[in-house]
Design a protein around this motif. Structure first.
Motif, mmCIF file in Angstrom:
data_model
loop_
_atom_site.group_PDB
_atom_site.id
_atom_site.type_symbol
_atom_site.label_atom_id
_atom_site.label_comp_id
_atom_site.label_asym_id
_atom_site.label_seq_id
_atom_site.Cartn_x
_atom_site.Cartn_y
_atom_site.Cartn_z
ATOM 1 N N GLU A 82 138.415 85.679 41.716
ATOM 2 C CA GLU A 82 138.078 84.679 42.734
ATOM 3 C C GLU A 82 137.728 85.336 44.063
ATOM 4 O OE1 GLU A 82 141.360 82.007 42.921
ATOM 5 O OE2 GLU A 82 140.585 80.718 41.311
ATOM 6 N N ASP A 83 138.288 86.515 44.309
ATOM 7 C CA ASP A 83 138.041 87.206 45.575
ATOM 8 C C ASP A 83 136.965 88.282 45.460
ATOM 9 O OD1 ASP A 83 140.112 85.678 46.587
ATOM 10 O OD2 ASP A 83 141.631 87.196 46.116
ATOM 11 N N VAL A 84 136.462 88.508 44.251
ATOM 12 C CA VAL A 84 135.446 89.547 44.051
ATOM 13 C C VAL A 84 134.063 88.903 44.023
ATOM 14 C CG1 VAL A 84 134.602 91.336 42.494
ATOM 15 C CG2 VAL A 84 137.051 90.976 42.749
ATOM 16 N N LYS A 85 133.189 89.378 44.899
ATOM 17 C CA LYS A 85 131.854 88.801 44.991
ATOM 18 C C LYS A 85 130.874 89.459 44.027
ATOM 19 C CE LYS A 85 132.444 87.600 49.892
ATOM 20 N NZ LYS A 85 131.913 87.767 51.262
ATOM 21 N N GLU A 86 131.075 90.745 43.767
ATOM 22 C CA GLU A 86 130.159 91.456 42.895
ATOM 23 C C GLU A 86 130.803 91.737 41.540
ATOM 24 O OE1 GLU A 86 129.065 94.941 44.984
ATOM 25 O OE2 GLU A 86 127.966 93.892 46.562
ATOM 26 N N THR A 87 130.016 92.307 40.663
ATOM 27 C CA THR A 87 130.517 92.668 39.332
ATOM 28 C C THR A 87 131.500 93.835 39.437
ATOM 29 O OG1 THR A 87 128.412 91.993 38.352
ATOM 30 C CG2 THR A 87 129.857 93.397 37.011
ATOM 31 N N VAL A 88 132.601 93.720 38.743
ATOM 32 C CA VAL A 88 133.582 94.806 38.716
ATOM 33 C C VAL A 88 133.094 95.879 37.746
ATOM 34 C CG1 VAL A 88 135.954 95.454 38.177
ATOM 35 C CG2 VAL A 88 135.465 93.236 39.258
ATOM 36 N N ILE A 89 132.933 97.101 38.248
ATOM 37 C CA ILE A 89 132.435 98.207 37.439
ATOM 38 C C ILE A 89 133.457 99.340 37.462
ATOM 39 C CG2 ILE A 89 130.599 99.925 37.160
ATOM 40 C CD1 ILE A 89 128.698 97.972 38.506
ATOM 41 N N ALA A 90 133.715 99.929 36.308
ATOM 42 C CA ALA A 90 134.645 101.059 36.212
ATOM 43 C C ALA A 90 134.070 102.099 35.260
ATOM 44 C CB ALA A 90 136.020 100.600 35.732
ATOM 45 N N GLU A 91 134.238 103.355 35.629
ATOM 46 C CA GLU A 91 133.760 104.466 34.803
ATOM 47 C C GLU A 91 134.944 105.357 34.454
ATOM 48 O OE1 GLU A 91 130.607 108.228 35.030
ATOM 49 O OE2 GLU A 91 130.705 106.738 36.647
#
Length: 222
Positions: A82-91
Motif C-alpha cells: 500500500e505504501d510502495v508506488k513502484e514495482t518491488v525488485i530484488a536481485e
C-alpha cells in the motif's frame, strides 16, 4: 479409477486464507539472452498480491547455499504494498557453497574440540577458516566451485594434531593435505580423522601446555 472432487469453499472470509506465495526460479539449463552471448537471469514475478498485509521476500535454497540479496528497491523484510508506488525488485546472488564435514580423534573417537581447519588454494592457502564443534565434530567452510586444499591451521592445531585419514574427498586417504573438488551445486560432506602427534599426547588444544594458562578459545568464551 474415477475421481470426482468437490470444492467446499467458505461463503465469507475474515482474512485472506493464503499466507505464503511461491514461485519456482531455478532453470534446468542456461537460457541465452540477447545475441546469444549472456545467459538471461532466471526471474520470478508475483502479481496481484494482497496489499494490506506486511510481506517478506526471501529465497528457499538448499542448505549448503549461501544466497544474499545484492540489490533491492526496498526493505525486503518489511514490504507494505500500500505504501510502495513502484514495482518491488530484488536481485539475489549465490555467494558461496558450503563445504561441510565431521572430524573425530581416531584415538578417542570424540570430536577434537577447538581444532581449527583452513581452506585455500596454492596461491592463497588460507582463504577461510573454521573451528570443529563439539556437537558431532561438525564444521563448515565457505567455498565456491573449484579445487580446494583443507589443512590444519598453523599454531596449536598443527602443532598438536595431524591428519590421520579422510573420506569423501578427492585425494589419497593418507595424504596430509586434503584435496576437495566442488564440481557441482550439491552439498559436499567429508569426514576427517585426526590424531595427536606422539610427543603431544598429553596436551590439550584449549590450554597452553607450557605455562598452564587458558588457551585463546577458552579465554574468549569466558
Amino acid at each position: 479409477m474415477k475421481l470426482r472432487m468437490f470444492l467446499n469453499c467458505r461463503s465469507k472470509l475474515s482474512e485472506v486464507p493464503l499466507k505464503s506465495f511461491y514461485r519456482f526460479v531455478l532453470e534446468p539449463e542456461l537460457i541465452y539472452g540477447i545475441n546469444k552471448h549472456l545467459p538471461s537471469e532466471p526471474m520470478a514475478k508475483f502479481l496481484e498480491l494482497p496489499e494490506s498485509p506486511l510481506l517478506t521476500l526471501n529465497m528457499i535454497t538448499p542448505e549448503s547455499w549461501l544466497v544474499e540479496a545484492v540489490n533491492s528497491s526496498c526493505d525486503l523484510d518489511n514490504i507494505h504494498l500500500e505504501d510502495v508506488k513502484e514495482t518491488v525488485i530484488a536481485e539475489y546472488e549465490l555467494e558461496y557453497i558450503l563445504l561441510e564435514g565431521h572430524c573425530f580423534d581416531v584415538t578417542t573417537g570424540q570430536p577434537p574440540r577447538g581444532l581449527q581447519f583452513t581452506l585455500g588454494t596454492k596461491k592463497n592457502p588460507v582463504r577461510v577458516d573454521t573451528i570443529v564443534m563439539a556437537n558431532l565434530g561438525y564444521f563448515q567452510l565457505k567455498a565456491n566451485p573449484g579445487a580446494w586444499t583443507l589443512r590444519l591451521r598453523k599454531g596449536r592445531s598443527e602443532e598438536i594434531y595431524q591428519v590421520f585419514s579422510h573420506e569423501g574427498t578427492d585425494s589419497v586417504a593418507d595424504l596430509t593435505d586434503v584435496i576437495v573438488v566442488l564440481n557441482n551445486f550439491r552439498s559436499k560432506i567429508i569426514k576427517v580423522q585426526v590424531q595427536k602427534k606422539p610427543d603431544k599426547m598429553n596436551e590439550d588444544l584449549l590450554t597452553d601446555g607450557t605455562t598452564g594458562k587458558k588457551g585463546n578459545l577458552e579465554s574468549v568464551t569466558r
